[in-house]
Design a protein around this motif. Structure first.
Motif, PDB file in Angstrom:
ATOM      1  N   TYR A 221       0.827  -1.207   0.000  1.00 56.85           N
ATOM      2  CA  TYR A 221       0.000   0.000   0.000  1.00 56.85           C
ATOM      3  C   TYR A 221       0.863   1.260   0.000  1.00 56.85           C
ATOM      4  O   TYR A 221       0.662   2.164  -0.822  1.00 56.85           O
ATOM      5  N   ASP A 222       1.819   1.333   0.911  1.00 62.03           N
ATOM      6  CA  ASP A 222       2.649   2.534   1.009  1.00 62.03           C
ATOM      7  C   ASP A 222       3.464   2.766  -0.250  1.00 62.03           C
ATOM      8  O   ASP A 222       3.691   3.905  -0.661  1.00 62.03           O
ATOM      9  N   GLN A 223       3.877   1.690  -0.902  1.00 58.46           N
ATOM     10  CA  GLN A 223       4.731   1.824  -2.077  1.00 58.46           C
ATOM     11  C   GLN A 223       3.959   2.158  -3.346  1.00 58.46           C
ATOM     12  O   GLN A 223       4.487   2.842  -4.225  1.00 58.46           O
ATOM     13  N   HIS A 224       2.700   1.682  -3.438  1.00 56.66           N
ATOM     14  CA  HIS A 224       2.024   1.798  -4.727  1.00 56.66           C
ATOM     15  C   HIS A 224       0.626   2.404  -4.688  1.00 56.66           C
ATOM     16  O   HIS A 224       0.155   2.913  -5.717  1.00 56.66           O
ATOM     17  N   MET A 225      -0.060   2.357  -3.549  1.00 56.76           N
ATOM     18  CA  MET A 225      -1.441   2.830  -3.506  1.00 56.76           C
ATOM     19  C   MET A 225      -1.616   4.203  -2.881  1.00 56.76           C
ATOM     20  O   MET A 225      -2.526   4.945  -3.248  1.00 56.76           O
ATOM     21  N   ALA A 226      -0.792   4.538  -1.907  1.00 54.96           N
ATOM     22  CA  ALA A 226      -0.971   5.791  -1.164  1.00 54.96           C
ATOM     23  C   ALA A 226      -1.011   6.972  -2.125  1.00 54.96           C
ATOM     24  O   ALA A 226      -0.145   7.128  -2.985  1.00 54.96           O
ATOM     25  N   GLY A 227      -2.051   7.786  -1.997  1.00 57.50           N
ATOM     26  CA  GLY A 227      -2.191   8.961  -2.844  1.00 57.50           C
ATOM     27  C   GLY A 227      -2.711   8.682  -4.226  1.00 57.50           C
ATOM     28  O   GLY A 227      -2.722   9.585  -5.082  1.00 57.50           O
ATOM     29  N   ALA A 228      -3.163   7.468  -4.477  1.00 58.14           N
ATOM     30  CA  ALA A 228      -3.628   7.093  -5.814  1.00 58.14           C
ATOM     31  C   ALA A 228      -5.156   7.089  -5.877  1.00 58.14           C
ATOM     32  O   ALA A 228      -5.799   6.047  -5.737  1.00 58.14           O
TER      33      ALA A 228
END
Length: 429
Positions: A221-228
């Motif tokens: 989540y932190d690497q790819h989803m956060a802010g998406a």
């Protein structure tokens, strides 16, 4: 010269035909989900589906909560998030369905498990399965079941002819506990159905054993989803953003290669045929000398007081004590003093239970049994016989992920799957 031009045109047309045959046809799918029930991984899987929905011809989204309080509204809420993010998705790919088109195919299925008979009354959801299955098409309707089988069983009961027009991929395992009666109805009456019963392989998708940080479900989540986008923000509400998505392998299976061949290697697993579904009958208390097969159907038949209540009425309970704590399962009256309850153990363990009822003269029972980890195990006379198109988790020892049968068939592809999904998350930033 004209002949050369003609030959060239024929050659080009032949190459076009070859290219068209090589392009996978969008599969027709219908998803039956217990979203909004006790496990929020359905919300996660629904987000994954919506972000890849341009790859499917989606004909139905059915709320089928065998357990819990999920409703069609839970589906509509996810579509609302998708609607907000859709403009960004459409900048990168074509073919995404409109939010209104998805809303139009959301249907309410049965709420709560079916009685011992396995079927009850037609629901909006079960009726929609029949409608979709009967559409004229050269393709089958793929029914992807993320929870209980209650609406599918009802659809087959109401319209047995659809068996020839559907193919099923079911995330079983724990879901078999919630829909033991509807499962029993299907295997007893439709053994010729085309059916993938994934009881354990799907665990490989969220296994964390030996996975690199880039695809570790706890930090993805932190690497790819956060802010998406809005869907990325919402994903954090389920398991704190840890990726579980136990139902997603059914979608992955439809996205990779030829879904008509369950034996193939695919993102959604590889499966083998089996010809019997374990069913064990007991008309006595069990003891630790009794060993049963994981994910099998157990039936406890009990003689008790003759009472004046309708047949198939829930009137007693099987109280199961295991590592998960205590759970209660409804038992039913069959008439003439005969009572019965079904149970499907989901993992290898030792289980204790009591059988109780408020009916005067009903004797309380207690017992134990051991669950082994070999599915489907040895064949018994009481087993359900299956046709040639029933498939399940591979039993090869080298495909176990720890004690998870077939887990490697899905786990081996997880990096590829999650890295592909990361590209779509980048579209929403």
């Amino acid at each position: 010269m004209k002949k050369l031009i003609g030959l060239f045109c024929i050659l080009c047309w032949s190459l076009v035909l070859i290219a068209q045959k090589a392009v996978p046809v969008k599969p027709r799918i219908l998803i039956s989900t217990d979203i909004g029930g006790t496990d929020p991984d359905d919300n996660q899987s629904m987000i994954h589906f919506l972000m890849y929905s341009n790859l499917f011809n989606t004909e139905g989204l059915i709320s089928s909560p065998s357990y819990g309080h999920g409703t069609k509204q839970n589906l509509l809420e996810m579509i609302a998030l998708y609607e907000k993010d859709l403009p960004k998705l459409e900048k990168h790919a074509e073919g995404f369905p409109s939010p209104d088109a998805l809303r139009a195919i959301c249907k309410q299925g049965k709420q709560g498990a079916a009685p011992f008979a396995g079927v009850t009354k037609t629901t909006e959801g079960s009726s929609w399965i029949v409608t979709c299955a009967r559409k004229k098409s050269t393709q089958p309707l793929w029914v992807l079941v993320w929870g209980g089988l209650d609406d599918l069983a009802q659809a087959l009961h109401d319209a047995p002819d659809i068996r020839k027009h559907i193919k099923v991929y079911w995330i079983g395992g724990p879901n078999k506990k919630w829909s033991a009666n509807s499962y029993a109805y299907i295997v007893a009456n439709f053994p010729d159905l085309w059916f993938i019963e994934d009881n354990s392989s799907y665990y490989g998708f969220f296994s964390t054993k030996g996975m690199p940080d880039s695809v570790n479900t706890t930090n993805y989540y932190d690497q790819h989803m956060a802010g998406a986008g809005n869907m990325g923000k919402d994903f954090k509400n389920y398991y704190g953003g840890n990726v579980k998505m136990g139902d997603t392998p059914s979608l992955l299976y439809m996205m990779d290669g030829n879904p008509n061949d369950p034996a193939k290697e695919s993102w959604g697993g590889s499966f083998s045929t089996f010809n019997h579904s374990p069913r064990m009958l007991f008309n006595r208390n069990t003891t630790l000398a009794d060993t049963v097969t994981v994910c099998s159907l157990l039936e406890f038949h009990i003689k008790g007081p003759v009472v004046n209540i309708p047949a198939d009425s829930a009137c007693f309970s099987l109280n199961v004590k295991a590592g998960i704590g205590e759970q209660k399962w409804a038992g039913y009256y069959l008439g003439k003093g005969n009572y019965v309850v079904r149970y499907a153990p989901k993992q290898a363990e030792t289980i204790s239970y009591t059988i109780t009822s408020s009916i005067p003269g009903f004797t309380e029972l207690a017992g134990q049994f051991v669950v082994d980890n070999s599915w489907p195990g040895k064949e018994r006379k009481t087993d359900y016989k299956l046709g040639p198109n029933w498939f399940t988790d591979r039993s090869d020892p080298d495909l176990y992920d720890g004690n998870i049968q077939g887990g490697i068939t899905i786990k081996k592809w997880r990096k590829e799957v999650l890295m592909d999904w990361a590209k779509r998350w980048a579209w929403l930033r």
